[in-house]
Design a protein around this motif. Structure first.
Motif, short mmCIF file in Angstrom:
data_model
loop_
_atom_site.label_atom_id
_atom_site.label_comp_id
_atom_site.label_asym_id
_atom_site.label_seq_id
_atom_site.Cartn_x
_atom_site.Cartn_y
_atom_site.Cartn_z
N TYR A 1 0.81 -1.22 0.00
CA TYR A 1 0.00 0.00 0.00
C TYR A 1 0.84 1.28 0.00
CZ TYR A 1 -4.12 -2.88 0.67
OH TYR A 1 -5.13 -3.81 0.50
N ALA A 2 1.95 1.29 0.75
CA ALA A 2 2.77 2.51 0.79
C ALA A 2 3.35 2.83 -0.58
CB ALA A 2 3.89 2.36 1.83
N VAL A 3 3.76 1.80 -1.30
CA VAL A 3 4.27 2.01 -2.65
C VAL A 3 3.15 2.51 -3.57
CG1 VAL A 3 5.35 0.92 -4.66
CG2 VAL A 3 6.08 0.27 -2.35
N GLY A 4 1.97 1.91 -3.43
CA GLY A 4 0.84 2.33 -4.25
C GLY A 4 0.49 3.79 -4.03
N ARG A 5 0.51 4.23 -2.77
CA ARG A 5 0.21 5.64 -2.48
C ARG A 5 1.27 6.55 -3.09
NH1 ARG A 5 -1.23 3.57 2.64
NH2 ARG A 5 0.83 4.11 3.47
N ALA A 6 2.52 6.15 -2.98
CA ALA A 6 3.60 6.99 -3.49
C ALA A 6 3.55 7.13 -5.00
CB ALA A 6 4.95 6.41 -3.06
N LEU A 7 3.18 6.04 -5.69
CA LEU A 7 3.21 6.04 -7.15
C LEU A 7 1.82 6.17 -7.78
CD1 LEU A 7 5.87 3.22 -7.75
CD2 LEU A 7 6.20 5.70 -7.78
N GLU A 8 0.80 6.26 -6.93
CA GLU A 8 -0.58 6.39 -7.40
C GLU A 8 -0.97 5.24 -8.33
OE1 GLU A 8 -0.84 10.33 -9.04
OE2 GLU A 8 -0.94 11.26 -7.06
N ILE A 9 -0.67 4.02 -7.85
CA ILE A 9 -1.00 2.80 -8.58
C ILE A 9 -1.96 1.98 -7.71
CG2 ILE A 9 -0.08 0.62 -9.49
CD1 ILE A 9 2.54 2.04 -10.03
N ASP A 10 -2.97 1.38 -8.32
CA ASP A 10 -3.90 0.53 -7.58
C ASP A 10 -3.16 -0.65 -6.97
OD1 ASP A 10 -6.01 2.16 -8.25
OD2 ASP A 10 -6.61 0.95 -9.99
N VAL A 11 -3.61 -1.04 -5.78
CA VAL A 11 -2.95 -2.10 -5.03
C VAL A 11 -3.91 -3.27 -4.80
CG1 VAL A 11 -1.88 -2.70 -2.81
CG2 VAL A 11 -1.36 -0.51 -3.89
N LEU A 12 -3.41 -4.47 -5.03
CA LEU A 12 -4.13 -5.69 -4.67
C LEU A 12 -3.64 -6.13 -3.30
CD1 LEU A 12 -6.04 -8.04 -5.72
CD2 LEU A 12 -3.90 -9.21 -6.36
N SER A 13 -4.55 -6.44 -2.40
CA SER A 13 -4.12 -6.82 -1.06
C SER A 13 -3.27 -8.09 -1.13
CB SER A 13 -5.33 -7.07 -0.14
OG SER A 13 -5.96 -8.29 -0.47
N PRO A 14 -2.23 -8.17 -0.28
CA PRO A 14 -1.39 -9.39 -0.27
C PRO A 14 -2.21 -10.66 -0.05
CG PRO A 14 -0.34 -7.66 0.99
CD PRO A 14 -1.72 -7.15 0.65
N ALA A 15 -3.25 -10.58 0.81
CA ALA A 15 -4.07 -11.76 1.07
C ALA A 15 -4.75 -12.26 -0.20
CB ALA A 15 -5.11 -11.45 2.13
N LYS A 16 -5.22 -11.32 -1.04
CA LYS A 16 -5.84 -11.72 -2.29
C LYS A 16 -4.80 -12.22 -3.29
CE LYS A 16 -9.92 -8.75 -1.99
NZ LYS A 16 -10.65 -7.61 -2.60
N ALA A 17 -3.61 -11.62 -3.25
CA ALA A 17 -2.54 -12.05 -4.15
C ALA A 17 -2.14 -13.51 -3.91
CB ALA A 17 -1.32 -11.15 -3.98
N LEU A 18 -2.25 -13.96 -2.66
CA LEU A 18 -1.91 -15.35 -2.35
C LEU A 18 -2.79 -16.34 -3.08
CD1 LEU A 18 -1.33 -15.24 1.55
CD2 LEU A 18 0.40 -15.19 -0.27
N LYS A 19 -3.96 -15.90 -3.48
CA LYS A 19 -4.92 -16.81 -4.11
C LYS A 19 -4.82 -16.82 -5.64
CE LYS A 19 -8.09 -16.05 -0.26
NZ LYS A 19 -9.42 -15.54 0.17
N ILE A 20 -3.98 -15.97 -6.18
CA ILE A 20 -3.83 -15.91 -7.65
C ILE A 20 -2.81 -16.95 -8.11
CG2 ILE A 20 -3.08 -14.48 -9.59
CD1 ILE A 20 -4.06 -12.06 -8.11
#
Length: 372
Positions: free
Chosen positions: A353-372
């Motif tokens: 999330y901190a990177v997403g805020r800095a770069l204004e990029i949408d973020v997928l939660s790590p918990a959801k990423a585990l399921k991909i």
């Protein structure tokens, strides 16, 4: 798992991602390890040191990236390396994505699963894989600043500890965390007049206690910084917002209030720097001048003491590297939420999330990423 370690190619980067001891631990757990020839030379490790414990030496980085299931490095992958990353591959290294949109985009385009050392946490709220390098950089900062203060190097010509009848250097350290505390130890030891600033009153109390009155503590705000830099011979920027870009604490305009030949040492340069006039430099050309103020902004300071840094980093990363190899990254992150904090990209998604805020990029939660 097949673990690969290429030689670092960032300028004057002499560290290596895997020590022979770490490679041996991985091999003893049933994993294969491949090392690019010469990868450990800058840290004092020969190819033979790796082969005698069962690692395989390969001729090129291309082979490492083509074969390895997990790539272990020190610094962020350079452009030529990023082009070789692929979906399904695991990258374990420092990334510092917040100030680096081009690297972020390349990692997302590659689909690689990237876990960043600097955002892995611990149960105390610390950053265990950043801490050893912060210790090294903090201890180096006054040393490098003292070199920059020498007149022949563009500085004011001030000796850190002074001499009888001549005052010592005034050193201001902004940030009382791991970097700032380490910097204060060395600066105080060199005999400088040290003031350290932080926004946490409990932290300032702790620093006052451990230094037994040998330095001055002050609450950090814009007015305090503006006042102190007018008298400072050296200012060390030691602020950190985990995963995010560093705040700019000294502006270009404020340089005119500083003494000619004063030195700024920006240890936060990996996260974009905490001075407005900071830009990354290398060990080959570490210092530049803006408005009469010298700037030391080397982006890989610990690389100057590569053997110490490599061993310290290896000690910290080893348990996490083994967990990733033994369990696979999904299970390792499920079992350890602090390791999951290190997940920055996966399958084309940004996951911090901190990177997403800095770069204004949408973020997928790590918990959801585990399921991909």
């Amino acid at each position: 798992m097949l673990i690969g370690c290429p030689k670092e190619i960032k300028p004057q980067e002499f560290r290596v991602g895997l020590t022979p001891n770490a490679a041996l631990e991985a091999i003893s757990h049933g994993h294969q390890v491949i090392i690019e020839t010469g990868a450990g030379a800058g840290s004092g490790f020969t190819d033979e040191d790796y082969t005698k414990i069962g690692a395989e030496i390969v001729d090129t980085a291309e082979e490492i990236f083509a074969r390895a299931e997990m790539v272990v490095k020190v610094k962020e992958p350079q452009a030529v390396e990023r082009r070789q990353l692929r979906e399904g591959q695991l990258l374990f290294t420092y990334l510092h994505l917040a100030p680096d949109p081009s690297q972020t985009r390349d990692l997302l385009d590659s689909g690689v699963t990237a876990i960043a050392y600097e955002t892995v946490t611990d149960r105390h709220g610390g950053l265990p894989l950043l801490a050893p390098m912060s210790e090294v950089a903090g201890r180096l900062a006054p040393q490098m600043g003292a070199w920059s203060l020498q007149k022949a190097n563009g500085g004011r010509g001030v000796l850190m500890g002074g001499v009888p009848g001549v005052r010592p250097a005034n050193v201001t350290i902004i940030g009382g965390g791991v970097v700032g505390t380490a910097a204060a130890r060395v600066a105080v030891g060199m005999g400088a007049n040290v003031t350290i600033l932080d926004r946490s009153v409990p932290r300032l109390s702790y620093l006052d206690d451990i230094f037994h009155g040998r330095l001055t503590t002050q609450f950090s705000d814009a007015a305090a910084i503006a006042d102190l830099i007018t008298r400072a011979d050296m200012v060390i920027g030691a602020v950190l917002i985990p995963g995010a870009a560093a705040p700019k604490l000294i502006t270009r305009e404020q340089l005119s209030t500083m003494q000619p030949g004063a030195v700024l040492v920006d240890v936060a340069i990996d996260q974009g720097g905490c001075f407005e006039t900071s830009r990354p430099t290398t060990h080959a050309e570490p210092v530049y001048e803006v408005d009469g103020v010298m700037h030391y902004c080397v982006a890989n300071m610990p690389g100057a003491v590569a053997r110490t840094s490599t061993i310290a980093l290896g000690n910290a990363t080893l348990p996490f590297m083994l967990a990733l190899a033994n369990k696979g990254w999904r299970k390792a992150c499920e079992d350890d939420p602090h390791l999951m904090e290190g997940l920055n990209t996966h399958a084309g998604h940004l996951t911090h999330y901190a990177v997403g805020r800095a770069l204004e990029i949408d973020v997928l939660s790590p918990a959801k990423a585990l399921k991909i």
